[in-house]
Design an enzyme around this catalytic site. Structure first.
Site, PDB file in Angstrom:
ATOM      1  N   ALA A   1     -31.101  30.958  15.588  1.00 15.10           N
ATOM      2  CA  ALA A   1     -31.783  31.008  16.882  1.00 15.10           C
ATOM      3  C   ALA A   1     -30.854  31.668  17.891  1.00 15.10           C
ATOM      4  CB  ALA A   1     -32.161  29.612  17.346  1.00 15.10           C
ATOM      5  N   ALA A   2     -31.384  32.638  18.620  1.00 19.58           N
ATOM      6  CA  ALA A   2     -30.619  33.341  19.650  1.00 19.58           C
ATOM      7  C   ALA A   2     -31.227  33.044  21.019  1.00 19.58           C
ATOM      8  CB  ALA A   2     -30.616  34.835  19.359  1.00 19.58           C
TER       9      ALA A   2
ATOM     10  N   LEU B   1     -32.970  34.916  22.999  1.00 19.46           N
ATOM     11  CA  LEU B   1     -34.290  35.487  23.256  1.00 19.46           C
ATOM     12  C   LEU B   1     -35.285  35.250  22.130  1.00 19.46           C
ATOM     13  CD1 LEU B   1     -33.214  38.957  24.719  1.00 19.46           C
ATOM     14  CD2 LEU B   1     -33.516  36.787  25.923  1.00 19.46           C
ATOM     15  N   ALA B   2     -34.809  34.942  20.928  1.00 20.41           N
ATOM     16  CA  ALA B   2     -35.710  34.838  19.775  1.00 20.41           C
ATOM     17  C   ALA B   2     -35.065  33.999  18.684  1.00 20.41           C
ATOM     18  CB  ALA B   2     -36.030  36.238  19.244  1.00 20.41           C
ATOM     19  N   GLN B   3     -35.838  33.746  17.631  1.00 19.86           N
ATOM     20  CA  GLN B   3     -35.293  33.110  16.442  1.00 19.86           C
ATOM     21  C   GLN B   3     -35.866  33.785  15.203  1.00 19.86           C
ATOM     22  OE1 GLN B   3     -36.671  29.225  17.734  1.00 19.86           O
ATOM     23  NE2 GLN B   3     -37.945  29.022  15.895  1.00 19.86           N
ATOM     24  N   VAL B   4     -35.130  33.660  14.085  1.00 16.96           N
ATOM     25  CA  VAL B   4     -35.480  34.387  12.862  1.00 16.96           C
ATOM     26  C   VAL B   4     -35.859  33.405  11.757  1.00 16.96           C
ATOM     27  CG1 VAL B   4     -34.645  35.974  11.091  1.00 16.96           C
ATOM     28  CG2 VAL B   4     -33.952  36.295  13.472  1.00 16.96           C
TER      29      VAL B   4
ATOM     30  N   LYS C   1     -38.491  37.969  13.053  1.00 16.87           N
ATOM     31  CA  LYS C   1     -37.866  37.639  14.338  1.00 16.87           C
ATOM     32  C   LYS C   1     -38.968  37.440  15.372  1.00 16.87           C
ATOM     33  CE  LYS C   1     -34.434  39.480  17.604  1.00 16.87           C
ATOM     34  NZ  LYS C   1     -33.466  40.579  17.831  1.00 16.87           N
TER      35      LYS C   1
ATOM     36  N   ASP D   1     -23.830  45.192  20.588  1.00 17.83           N
ATOM     37  CA  ASP D   1     -23.756  43.737  20.438  1.00 17.83           C
ATOM     38  C   ASP D   1     -23.203  43.343  19.070  1.00 17.83           C
ATOM     39  OD1 ASP D   1     -23.976  41.190  21.390  1.00 17.83           O
ATOM     40  OD2 ASP D   1     -26.129  40.985  21.075  1.00 17.83           O
TER      41      ASP D   1
END
Length: 518
Positions: free
Chosen positions: A155-156, A158-161, A175, A307
């Site tokens: 999980a980041a 802005l989003a999760q995978v 994603k 990044d």
């Protein structure tokens, strides 16, 4: 001034409390309301500012007591900032992660504290994920995938995978954007802008508008996953000659602005030396290949993945070829360098590598550093001014030098802020990228390797030769430029062979000596 801050803090607390009562009666998530997010951010900003204004009143500047107190204030302010990012989530975490990557540009207390935000990103519920997929792809998860793991792979901000399997048997990574990030991001950036301007009014030396400007420009791009997919395909084609690079293939039929479906690729994080040891992966080769890849992106093409934190750069042994690969993920944030800027940046690095101090000053000034060019050179290289003068390619990195640079960041923070506001906007993400790559090299203990400078030199020679050929007016001129380029590359190759032979000879002598002593 302190009185003003107390009023601001009281006002923010009142707003926050009133909002809490309202939310309790309406049973809403407080993080969905801008007034709550702003109140929390304003209160935290006021508390941090008040701390800096009052903490040093009875302490003499420049003393050991002052330095110790400054470190404590930095630490607790960074912790407050971290807690704010975790509470407001989304854009705040993203900006906090950006700050945590600026190892050689911010005090160590801030970067060490904010770095944990990479592992503190929020998760959306499975129902929220299903809703986003339903809205964007028009079908249920069960209609699109044979299986879909509910626990995210990661999980980041802005989003999760999520890992899933298609009906044709292929395994993919899906994603999915957190549902509320899109609507909150523009408001959050406005809040940051207001607060950064307020802090600059109180502390004129604090000039971090560059951070807000970057967030304004980059956040809409990062929130568009179709843009991320296009970036992934572009860099895969651009660096196709690197057999060690793997960029997951995009499934466009299952991708939208909020969903990106791509080939699933497993591996260990690039700074995980234990993983590499277990899988027989050569750490030095990984570090060298990473340097080749980024030198090509920066100096030759001017299209840079900005990044490269360890979660976005994986290493693995390819299941088919059994060769070592670097897997590059998360292509939302790229910097496109203007040709003039890129060529001056090439010339500056050539001057830094060859200790051409006249060139260092000339090209630093052309890139906007002005009289702060010595500081600029130190920020780019993460080396002391003494090492820059002596020659960064011939002077090994020492732990004492690294500690000295990190500890001096606090003393030069006003000058660093001024410099970051002065240089072209393109430079800001390059500085972040440099720091992230150095962090990987430090973790792998490969920062002292000369291969990175050799790879950079090769790319600079190629980029400048290509530019000169494009300006040449005759075939003879182009031939001469190509010959000079070939000669420069040949010299570098010869020097590399010399270093390898020298290294092997030294190793043999050391082994012989140890055998004799044994």
């Amino acid at each position: 001034m302190a009185g003003r801050l107390l009023k601001v803090s009281s006002w923010a607390t009142a707003v926050f409390a009133t909002s809490g009562v309202y939310l309790y009666t309406k049973q809403l998530d407080p993080n969905d309301l801008s007034v709550v997010r702003f109140g929390r951010a304003a209160a935290t900003t006021a508390i941090i500012s008040y701390d800096y204004l009052t903490a040093f009143r009875n302490v003499e500047h420049g003393t050991n007591e002052y330095s110790a107190l400054q470190s404590k204030v930095h630490r607790r302010s960074a912790e407050r900032l971290r807690d704010l990012c975790c509470a407001n989530r989304g854009t705040f975490i993203k900006v906090g992660q950006h700050l945590g990557a600026l190892d050689y540009l911010l005090p160590g207390e801030y970067t060490a504290t904010l770095r944990v935000l990479h592992s503190r990103a929020p998760q959306s519920s499975m129902e929220e994920i299903r809703q986003v997929i339903r809205e964007d792809l028009g079908k249920e998860v069960s209609d699109l995938f044979v299986s879909f793991e509910e626990t995210p792979q990661g999980a980041a901000s802005l989003a999760q995978v999520h890992k899933a399997v298609l009906h044709d048997g292929r395994t993919v990574a899906v994603k999915v954007q957190h549902p509320k990030v899109q609507s909150q991001s523009s408001k959050d950036i406005l809040v940051m802008e207001v607060l950064v301007r307020a802090v600059h009014w109180i502390f004129p030396d604090f000039a971090f508008m560059w951070l807000v400007e970057e967030a304004k420009k980059n956040m809409p791009l990062e929130l568009d996953f179709l843009n991320e997919g296009r970036n992934a395909e572009k860099v895969a084609q651009m660096l196709a000659h690197f057999s060690f690079l793997k960029v997951p293939q995009i499934h466009w039929d299952l991708s939208t602005k909020r969903i990106l479906t791509m080939e699933f690729a497993e591996g260990g994080e690039v700074n995980d030396s234990d993983y590499m040891r277990r899988h027989g992966i050569n750490v030095n080769q990984i570090s060298e290949n990473l340097g080749k890849m980024y030198s090509e992106m920066i100096f030759v093409h001017g299209f840079v993945h900005c990044d490269p934190h360890p979660g976005n750069v994986l290493v693995r042994v390819c299941p088919r070829s059994k060769k070592t690969q670097i897997v590059l993920l998360d292509h939302g944030l790229y910097q496109e360098l203007q040709p003039g800027f890129r060529l001056d940046y090439c010339r500056l690095w050539q001057a830094l590598i060859t200790s051409n101090m006249g060139g260092v000053e000339r090209y630093s000034r052309r890139l906007g550093a002005g009289d702060l060019f010595p500081l600029f050179a130190c920020m780019l290289t993460a080396r002391s001014w003494t090492s820059v003068n002596t020659g960064i390619s011939s002077t090994p990195v020492t732990q004492s030098e690294d500690v000295e640079i990190r500890s001096n960041v606090s003393h030069y923070l006003p000058q660093i802020s001024e410099l970051l506001n002065r240089v072209p906007r393109q430079m800001l993400l390059l500085l972040k990228t440099n720091d992230l790559l150095r962090g990987i090299e430090t973790a792998l203990q490969t920062r002292a390797a000369s291969s990175s400078f050799l790879n950079m030199s090769r790319c600079c020679i190629r980029a400048l030769a290509r530019h000169r050929r494009s300006k040449a007016t005759s075939r003879m001129q182009r031939l001469q430029i190509s010959l000079v380029e070939a000669l420069g590359l040949w010299r570098l190759g010869l020097y590399e062979v010399y270093l390898q032979v020298k290294g092997h000879a030294l190793a043999r002598c050391l082994c012989a000596l140890l055998g004799f002593l044994g």
